[in-house]
Design a protein around this motif. Structure first.
Motif, mmCIF file in Angstrom:
data_model
loop_
_atom_site.group_PDB
_atom_site.id
_atom_site.type_symbol
_atom_site.label_atom_id
_atom_site.label_comp_id
_atom_site.label_asym_id
_atom_site.label_seq_id
_atom_site.Cartn_x
_atom_site.Cartn_y
_atom_site.Cartn_z
ATOM 1 N N ARG A 86 3.452 -4.183 -1.378
ATOM 2 C CA ARG A 86 4.146 -3.985 -0.108
ATOM 3 C C ARG A 86 3.143 -3.595 0.976
ATOM 4 O O ARG A 86 2.144 -2.931 0.712
ATOM 5 C CB ARG A 86 5.205 -2.872 -0.231
ATOM 6 N N GLY A 87 3.433 -4.004 2.207
ATOM 7 C CA GLY A 87 2.598 -3.658 3.342
ATOM 8 C C GLY A 87 3.329 -4.030 4.607
ATOM 9 O O GLY A 87 4.443 -4.573 4.580
ATOM 10 N N ASN A 88 2.685 -3.763 5.752
ATOM 11 C CA ASN A 88 3.348 -4.020 7.024
ATOM 12 C C ASN A 88 2.352 -4.571 8.041
ATOM 13 O O ASN A 88 2.407 -4.235 9.225
ATOM 14 C CB ASN A 88 3.983 -2.718 7.542
ATOM 15 N N MET A 89 1.445 -5.450 7.597
ATOM 16 C CA MET A 89 0.435 -5.997 8.499
ATOM 17 C C MET A 89 1.030 -7.066 9.405
ATOM 18 O O MET A 89 1.842 -7.886 8.974
ATOM 19 C CB MET A 89 -0.720 -6.606 7.700
ATOM 20 N N GLY A 90 0.582 -7.039 10.664
ATOM 21 C CA GLY A 90 0.924 -8.093 11.595
ATOM 22 C C GLY A 90 -0.206 -9.106 11.671
ATOM 23 O O GLY A 90 -1.168 -9.049 10.903
ATOM 24 N N THR B 241 -11.798 3.729 -3.154
ATOM 25 C CA THR B 241 -10.791 4.690 -2.709
ATOM 26 C C THR B 241 -9.873 4.063 -1.658
ATOM 27 O O THR B 241 -8.648 4.218 -1.699
ATOM 28 C CB THR B 241 -11.461 5.945 -2.120
ATOM 29 N N LEU B 242 -10.450 3.341 -0.705
ATOM 30 C CA LEU B 242 -9.642 2.691 0.329
ATOM 31 C C LEU B 242 -8.793 1.568 -0.258
ATOM 32 O O LEU B 242 -7.623 1.404 0.114
ATOM 33 C CB LEU B 242 -10.553 2.141 1.429
ATOM 34 N N ALA B 243 -9.366 0.766 -1.169
ATOM 35 C CA ALA B 243 -8.616 -0.336 -1.779
ATOM 36 C C ALA B 243 -7.498 0.170 -2.678
ATOM 37 O O ALA B 243 -6.490 -0.516 -2.884
ATOM 38 C CB ALA B 243 -9.567 -1.225 -2.583
ATOM 39 N N TYR B 244 -7.660 1.364 -3.226
ATOM 40 C CA TYR B 244 -6.647 1.993 -4.085
ATOM 41 C C TYR B 244 -5.390 2.310 -3.277
ATOM 42 O O TYR B 244 -4.287 2.264 -3.798
ATOM 43 C CB TYR B 244 -7.241 3.274 -4.670
ATOM 44 N N ASN B 245 -5.584 2.618 -2.005
ATOM 45 C CA ASN B 245 -4.472 3.033 -1.154
ATOM 46 C C ASN B 245 -3.724 1.833 -0.577
ATOM 47 O O ASN B 245 -4.102 0.683 -0.780
ATOM 48 C CB ASN B 245 -4.989 3.922 -0.023
ATOM 49 N N ARG B 246 -2.688 2.119 0.174
ATOM 50 C CA ARG B 246 -1.857 1.089 0.808
ATOM 51 C C ARG B 246 -2.712 0.193 1.700
ATOM 52 O O ARG B 246 -3.629 0.659 2.374
ATOM 53 C CB ARG B 246 -0.757 1.771 1.631
ATOM 54 N N ILE B 247 -2.406 -1.090 1.733
ATOM 55 C CA ILE B 247 -3.220 -2.061 2.453
ATOM 56 C C ILE B 247 -3.290 -1.732 3.942
ATOM 57 O O ILE B 247 -4.290 -2.028 4.601
ATOM 58 C CB ILE B 247 -2.664 -3.501 2.248
ATOM 59 N N PRO C 52 3.152 3.552 -7.222
ATOM 60 C CA PRO C 52 4.529 3.874 -6.806
ATOM 61 C C PRO C 52 4.661 4.279 -5.343
ATOM 62 O O PRO C 52 5.703 4.050 -4.721
ATOM 63 C CB PRO C 52 4.916 5.037 -7.731
ATOM 64 N N ARG C 53 3.622 4.865 -4.752
ATOM 65 C CA ARG C 53 3.699 5.295 -3.357
ATOM 66 C C ARG C 53 2.982 4.338 -2.415
ATOM 67 O O ARG C 53 3.498 3.967 -1.367
ATOM 68 C CB ARG C 53 3.106 6.700 -3.208
ATOM 69 N N HIS C 54 1.766 3.912 -2.782
ATOM 70 C CA HIS C 54 0.973 3.057 -1.893
ATOM 71 C C HIS C 54 1.378 1.588 -1.962
ATOM 72 O O HIS C 54 1.016 0.801 -1.075
ATOM 73 C CB HIS C 54 -0.514 3.172 -2.234
ATOM 74 N N LYS C 55 2.107 1.211 -3.045
ATOM 75 C CA LYS C 55 2.494 -0.195 -3.258
ATOM 76 C C LYS C 55 1.265 -1.112 -3.245
ATOM 77 O O LYS C 55 1.301 -2.223 -2.705
ATOM 78 C CB LYS C 55 3.506 -0.651 -2.198
ATOM 79 N N SER C 56 0.184 -0.650 -3.818
ATOM 80 C CA SER C 56 -1.078 -1.389 -3.877
ATOM 81 C C SER C 56 -1.413 -1.717 -5.327
ATOM 82 O O SER C 56 -0.914 -1.066 -6.251
ATOM 83 C CB SER C 56 -2.203 -0.529 -3.288
ATOM 84 N N PRO C 57 -2.289 -2.709 -5.554
ATOM 85 C CA PRO C 57 -2.740 -3.025 -6.921
ATOM 86 C C PRO C 57 -3.843 -2.047 -7.331
ATOM 87 O O PRO C 57 -4.997 -2.422 -7.517
ATOM 88 C CB PRO C 57 -3.251 -4.466 -6.785
ATOM 89 N N HIS C 58 -3.507 -0.784 -7.476
ATOM 90 C CA HIS C 58 -4.497 0.278 -7.593
ATOM 91 C C HIS C 58 -5.356 0.183 -8.844
ATOM 92 O O HIS C 58 -6.553 0.464 -8.800
ATOM 93 C CB HIS C 58 -3.819 1.648 -7.520
#
Length: 486
Positions: free
Chosen positions: A21-25, A156-162, A342-348
């Protein structure tokens, strides 16, 4: 009211939990993929190499490649509207050439992007090490500590939400662009009234010496734009965002680098730029900026060059993590790599895996005594070849896919047939140039050429073989291949 949950609802909820999940424009997506090519690193590092091969035809080469890659994007974007799975090239090759070929393409993508990204730790390390020692007068810390540190930061940055990565990349990209624009303006202003002699450039011709290598190095600067489709689940309104971002990225890359190459020509002169780049390849940009604007600005540019490398590495790590996630979601790789935070919705977990692989590779190459300045051309060159090969296969897959659909659902001949055929021919030529110039591409010996080229083709062929194995032994996994519905 009944509290019974149907199996369909349970399956739908499970599917939702397993999606990124993400919200990029459009803007954030463009910046995320443009950071792949590391604009300041390219202008300071790769462009002088291109000028060494092409001289005053460098801007024309970028404009020509822009036209060709816009044509590639026509079929590519149309495919993204027909194949809506968030697997990028993996999904496209699967849809056009079948699941075994799709699996082979996915392995090429994963290796290619991980290899390209591994250029950054060593390049970042030697650049920062030189800055700390020579500019700041600091301690001489071994390069591999810097390399491991940047891997930790990007992981660390890639672990978090996009969205967090996108914001970081947007800020860094804007600063890089400002530096290059200032250089461009200063170069053209310095040319003054000698514009006829200094600012002229011409289009390349087939008989030009060094044209093959020039095309090869220049097309590598565009890589990253094709990754827009891998973020389908993480952008707002993907039906509009992905096509716009793809075309905007290609055109922006082409014009940006054409202007930067033109600025070099304006400063050194059309008749002198090639010899200047040959004699002073490494310091061409720094010396030009120092002469035009001053040492203080050159030092600022060097700091931004360091952050540019970090941004490029983060962009590539995000892309590679999503290919790993897609393969794991389809059970072609261990399922743990397909977990969504579960929180960041990233492929951690996939992001962590790539960071661990890069760290281990850094340790191994250090122990065997490979110098860092030999490591980054080897990594970027071998990865670039893998992605070029994958783009060629994808163009063929797009063509085959729409040929099959024409009987039941005919569409624009230009978008579904002509553009993909032109792309196959163009990318076939570039791939051929990469094959015959592979030693120059990776900066290595004949032995290294044989090893890496064999490994690259073995990945694709091995992926096909693995696909057939899954078809006969694990049909449930085979049915999922290509990022079908989870």
């Amino acid at each position: 009211m009944s509290n019974t949950v149907s199996p369909e609802m349970t399956s739908e909820a499970k599917s939702s939990q397993q999606r990124l999940r993400g919200n990029m424009g459009v803007g954030e997506l463009v910046m995320s993929v443009l950071a792949f090519s590391s604009p300041l690193t390219t202008v300071a590092g790769t462009l002088p190499v291109l000028l060494m091969f092409s001289g005053h035809t460098a801007p024309g080469i970028y404009l020509l490649l822009t036209l060709m890659l816009v044509i590639f994007s026509v079929g590519f974007v149309r495919m993204s509207r027909s194949v809506k799975n968030p697997g990028g090239f993996y999904s496209f090759v699967t849809a056009g050439l079948g699941k075994p070929a799709g699996l082979g393409g996915a392995f090429l993508a994963l290796f290619g992007y991980m290899a390209i990204g591994f250029f950054a730790p060593s390049l970042f390390a030697v650049t920062l090490q030189s800055f700390v020692v020579n500019t700041l007068g600091g301690p001489d810390i071994a390069w591999y500590w810097y390399a491991i540190a940047i891997i930790a930061v990007t992981t660390t940055l890639a672990y978090n939400r996009i969205d967090l990565s996108a914001k970081v990349l947007t800020v860094v990209m804007l600063l890089e662009v400002i530096v290059v624009v200032v250089f461009n303006v200063a170069s053209f202003a310095a040319a003054g009234g000698d514009s006829a002699a200094n600012i002229g450039f011409s289009m390349p011709w087939l008989g030009d010496a060094g044209l093959g290598l020039a095309l090869l190095f220049a097309v590598g600067n565009f890589l990253g734009f094709e990754a827009t489709v891998i973020y389908r689940d993480e952008v707002k309104n993907p039906e509009r965002t992905i096509p716009r971002a793809t075309y905007l990225a290609v055109v922006a890359i082409g014009i940006f680098y054409a202007l930067a190459a033109w600025a070099y020509i304006a400063f050194f002169g059309a008749g002198n730029v090639q010899s200047a780049a040959t004699e002073n390849t490494v310091n061409l940009f720094n010396d030009a900026v120092t002469a035009l604007i001053g040492k203080t600005f050159a030092d600022v540019a060097l700091v931004l060059l360091i952050t540019s490398i970090l941004a490029s590495m983060l962009s590539i790590q995000n892309i590679a993590a999503r290919y790993s996630f897609s393969l794991a979601a389809d059970r072609a790789l261990p399922r743990i790599l397909g977990r969504v935070h579960p929180r960041h919705k990233s492929p951690h977990i996939s992001a962590l895996m790539i960071g661990v692989v890069w760290t281990l590779a850094t340790v191994v190459f250090t122990l065997v005594g490979v110098a860092p300045d030999s490591l980054y051309p080897l990594a970027s060159g071998s990865g670039t070849f893998a992605v070029l090969l994958l783009m060629l296969i994808t163009s063929l897959a797009v063509f085959v896919y729409f040929v099959r659909r024409r009987r039941t659902d005919p569409e624009s001949i230009w978008k579904t047939l002509i553009a993909p055929v032109v792309s196959v021919l163009f990318l076939g030529l570039i791939t051929y140039l990469a094959l015959v110039n592979y030693p120059e591409l990776i900066g290595g010996s004949s032995l290294m050429t044989a090893i890496f080229m064999t490994f690259t083709f073995a990945l694709f062929i091995g992926g096909i073989g693995y696909g057939f194995y899954l078809r006969s032994r694990r049909p449930d996994v085979y049915a999922r291949l290509g990022r079908q519905k989870i």
